[in-house]
Motif scaffolding. Structure first.
Motif, PDB file in Angstrom:
ATOM      1  N   HIS A  31       0.928  -1.080  -0.075  1.00 54.52           N
ATOM      2  CA  HIS A  31       0.266   0.287  -0.014  1.00 54.52           C
ATOM      3  C   HIS A  31       0.969   1.357   0.036  1.00 54.52           C
ATOM      4  O   HIS A  31       1.750   1.659   0.486  1.00 54.52           O
ATOM      5  CB  HIS A  31      -0.347  -0.113   1.094  1.00 54.52           C
ATOM      6  CG  HIS A  31      -1.426   1.184   0.821  1.00 54.52           C
ATOM      7  ND1 HIS A  31      -2.580   1.465   2.237  1.00 54.52           N
ATOM      8  CD2 HIS A  31      -2.369   1.574   0.531  1.00 54.52           C
ATOM      9  CE1 HIS A  31      -3.137   2.817   2.057  1.00 54.52           C
ATOM     10  NE2 HIS A  31      -2.785   2.585   1.281  1.00 54.52           N
ATOM     11  N   GLU A  32       0.682   1.716  -1.278  1.00 53.39           N
ATOM     12  CA  GLU A  32       2.167   2.731  -0.913  1.00 53.39           C
ATOM     13  C   GLU A  32       0.656   4.369  -1.508  1.00 53.39           C
ATOM     14  O   GLU A  32      -0.306   4.441  -2.091  1.00 53.39           O
ATOM     15  CB  GLU A  32       2.369   2.964  -2.707  1.00 53.39           C
ATOM     16  CG  GLU A  32       2.955   3.851  -2.779  1.00 53.39           C
ATOM     17  CD  GLU A  32       5.298   4.356  -1.369  1.00 53.39           C
ATOM     18  OE1 GLU A  32       4.336   3.910  -0.887  1.00 53.39           O
ATOM     19  OE2 GLU A  32       5.599   5.065  -2.195  1.00 53.39           O
ATOM     20  N   THR A  33       0.949   5.208  -0.292  1.00 51.49           N
ATOM     21  CA  THR A  33       0.718   6.755  -0.262  1.00 51.49           C
ATOM     22  C   THR A  33       1.409   7.781  -0.623  1.00 51.49           C
ATOM     23  O   THR A  33       3.191   7.643  -0.692  1.00 51.49           O
ATOM     24  CB  THR A  33       0.064   7.081   1.121  1.00 51.49           C
ATOM     25  OG1 THR A  33       1.223   7.064   2.369  1.00 51.49           O
ATOM     26  CG2 THR A  33      -0.835   5.503   1.052  1.00 51.49           C
ATOM     27  N   LYS A  37      -2.569   9.925   0.035  1.00 52.28           N
ATOM     28  CA  LYS A  37      -3.198   9.312  -0.647  1.00 52.28           C
ATOM     29  C   LYS A  37      -2.949   8.054  -1.187  1.00 52.28           C
ATOM     30  O   LYS A  37      -1.884   7.874  -0.898  1.00 52.28           O
ATOM     31  CB  LYS A  37      -4.038  10.546  -1.275  1.00 52.28           C
ATOM     32  CG  LYS A  37      -4.565  11.446  -1.281  1.00 52.28           C
ATOM     33  CD  LYS A  37      -4.819  12.806  -1.811  1.00 52.28           C
ATOM     34  CE  LYS A  37      -6.049  13.978  -1.399  1.00 52.28           C
ATOM     35  NZ  LYS A  37      -5.892  14.494  -2.808  1.00 52.28           N
ATOM     36  N   THR A  38      -3.930   7.173  -1.001  1.00 58.55           N
ATOM     37  CA  THR A  38      -3.296   6.179  -1.888  1.00 58.55           C
ATOM     38  C   THR A  38      -2.551   5.888  -3.071  1.00 58.55           C
ATOM     39  O   THR A  38      -3.716   6.494  -4.228  1.00 58.55           O
ATOM     40  CB  THR A  38      -4.281   4.813  -2.010  1.00 58.55           C
ATOM     41  OG1 THR A  38      -4.661   4.953  -0.329  1.00 58.55           O
ATOM     42  CG2 THR A  38      -4.062   3.807  -2.561  1.00 58.55           C
ATOM     43  N   VAL A  39      -2.322   5.822  -3.735  1.00 59.95           N
ATOM     44  CA  VAL A  39      -0.948   5.877  -5.420  1.00 59.95           C
ATOM     45  C   VAL A  39      -1.516   4.937  -5.549  1.00 59.95           C
ATOM     46  O   VAL A  39      -0.963   4.317  -6.949  1.00 59.95           O
ATOM     47  CB  VAL A  39       0.382   6.735  -5.097  1.00 59.95           C
ATOM     48  CG1 VAL A  39      -0.051   8.072  -5.141  1.00 59.95           C
ATOM     49  CG2 VAL A  39       1.398   6.235  -4.365  1.00 59.95           C
ATOM     50  N   TRP A  40      -0.958   3.507  -5.221  1.00 60.70           N
ATOM     51  CA  TRP A  40      -1.228   1.869  -5.894  1.00 60.70           C
ATOM     52  C   TRP A  40      -1.829   1.404  -4.024  1.00 60.70           C
ATOM     53  O   TRP A  40      -0.512   1.577  -2.386  1.00 60.70           O
ATOM     54  CB  TRP A  40       0.755   1.452  -5.958  1.00 60.70           C
ATOM     55  CG  TRP A  40       0.125   0.593  -6.947  1.00 60.70           C
ATOM     56  CD1 TRP A  40       0.278   0.917  -8.214  1.00 60.70           C
ATOM     57  CD2 TRP A  40       0.318  -0.982  -6.641  1.00 60.70           C
ATOM     58  NE1 TRP A  40      -0.235  -0.730  -8.821  1.00 60.70           N
ATOM     59  CE2 TRP A  40       0.524  -1.677  -7.185  1.00 60.70           C
ATOM     60  CE3 TRP A  40       0.893  -1.648  -5.392  1.00 60.70           C
ATOM     61  CZ2 TRP A  40       0.868  -2.917  -7.524  1.00 60.70           C
ATOM     62  CZ3 TRP A  40       1.042  -2.822  -5.370  1.00 60.70           C
ATOM     63  CH2 TRP A  40       0.818  -3.576  -6.415  1.00 60.70           C
ATOM     64  N   GLN A  41      -2.366   0.077  -4.714  1.00 61.69           N
ATOM     65  CA  GLN A  41      -2.424  -1.145  -3.540  1.00 61.69           C
ATOM     66  C   GLN A  41      -2.567  -2.142  -4.125  1.00 61.69           C
ATOM     67  O   GLN A  41      -3.375  -1.866  -4.786  1.00 61.69           O
ATOM     68  CB  GLN A  41      -3.407  -0.331  -3.005  1.00 61.69           C
ATOM     69  CG  GLN A  41      -4.213  -1.458  -1.589  1.00 61.69           C
ATOM     70  CD  GLN A  41      -4.845  -0.608  -0.691  1.00 61.69           C
ATOM     71  OE1 GLN A  41      -6.214   0.110  -0.423  1.00 61.69           O
ATOM     72  NE2 GLN A  41      -5.150  -1.437   0.641  1.00 61.69           N
ATOM     73  N   TYR A  63      -2.099  -5.351 -13.289  1.00 61.34           N
ATOM     74  CA  TYR A  63      -3.253  -4.827 -13.979  1.00 61.34           C
ATOM     75  C   TYR A  63      -3.686  -4.258 -15.548  1.00 61.34           C
ATOM     76  O   TYR A  63      -3.556  -4.566 -16.055  1.00 61.34           O
ATOM     77  CB  TYR A  63      -2.748  -2.963 -12.991  1.00 61.34           C
ATOM     78  CG  TYR A  63      -2.029  -2.142 -13.646  1.00 61.34           C
ATOM     79  CD1 TYR A  63      -2.426  -1.898 -14.827  1.00 61.34           C
ATOM     80  CD2 TYR A  63      -0.681  -2.426 -13.751  1.00 61.34           C
ATOM     81  CE1 TYR A  63      -1.539  -0.776 -15.075  1.00 61.34           C
ATOM     82  CE2 TYR A  63       0.499  -1.783 -14.655  1.00 61.34           C
ATOM     83  CZ  TYR A  63      -0.786  -0.561 -15.535  1.00 61.34           C
ATOM     84  OH  TYR A  63       0.446   0.338 -16.533  1.00 61.34           O
ATOM     85  N   LEU A  84       8.046  -3.281  -2.137  1.00 56.51           N
ATOM     86  CA  LEU A  84       7.376  -1.843  -1.661  1.00 56.51           C
ATOM     87  C   LEU A  84       8.198  -0.536  -2.791  1.00 56.51           C
ATOM     88  O   LEU A  84       8.471   0.138  -3.489  1.00 56.51           O
ATOM     89  CB  LEU A  84       7.265  -1.011  -0.992  1.00 56.51           C
ATOM     90  CG  LEU A  84       7.011   0.336  -0.275  1.00 56.51           C
ATOM     91  CD1 LEU A  84       5.937   1.185  -0.670  1.00 56.51           C
ATOM     92  CD2 LEU A  84       7.368   1.063   1.189  1.00 56.51           C
ATOM     93  N   ARG A  88       7.785   1.490  -5.716  1.00 60.69           N
ATOM     94  CA  ARG A  88       8.447   3.078  -5.789  1.00 60.69           C
ATOM     95  C   ARG A  88       8.599   3.238  -7.456  1.00 60.69           C
ATOM     96  O   ARG A  88       8.851   3.833  -7.993  1.00 60.69           O
ATOM     97  CB  ARG A  88       9.375   3.684  -4.581  1.00 60.69           C
ATOM     98  CG  ARG A  88       7.989   3.420  -3.786  1.00 60.69           C
ATOM     99  CD  ARG A  88       8.061   4.499  -2.960  1.00 60.69           C
ATOM    100  NE  ARG A  88       7.383   4.162  -1.175  1.00 60.69           N
ATOM    101  CZ  ARG A  88       7.970   4.151  -0.359  1.00 60.69           C
ATOM    102  NH1 ARG A  88      10.110   3.996   0.248  1.00 60.69           N
ATOM    103  NH2 ARG A  88       7.775   4.793   1.186  1.00 60.69           N
TER     104      ARG A  88
END
Length: 101
Positions: A31-33, A37-41, A63, A84, A88
């Motif tokens: 879960h990258e924020t 805000k979430t930018v990728w999950q 995806y 992670l 990124r």
């Protein structure tokens, strides 16, 4: 697509992109924020590479988008050292590519 087919799809992408066979090791939720805000999950699949000259591990996921499906395969080479950091790196690469168009 069932899980077995999904992993096979990612392994084909790894082979096509990096020229190595692979073995699935584990699934890691990421879960990258950014600025709260979430930018990728999603789940990142971790693969051990077989016979790659530089990397022993690869992180991959896929995806769906309006034109179909896209598989991402990122080698574990510094600064990529985890699922992670692979996410990124992919976000940064996509951002740079988007700025070129």
């Amino acid at each position: 697509m069932n899980r077995e087919h999904y992993l096979a799809h990612l392994q084909k992408a790894i082979k096509a992109t990096h020229g190595a066979d692979s073995k699935h090791v584990q699934t890691v939720p990421v879960h990258e924020t950014f600025q709260g805000k979430t930018v990728w999950q999603g789940d990142v699949e971790v693969f051990d590479l077989i016979g790659h000259a530089k990397a022993k591990r690869c992180y991959a996921w896929a995806y769906d988008h309006d034109k179909g499906s896209n598989a991402i395969a990122v080698l574990e080479l510094p600064p990529v050292i985890s699922p992670l950091t692979a996410v990124r790196a992919a976000i940064m690469a996509e951002s740079k590519q988007g700025n070129k168009n």
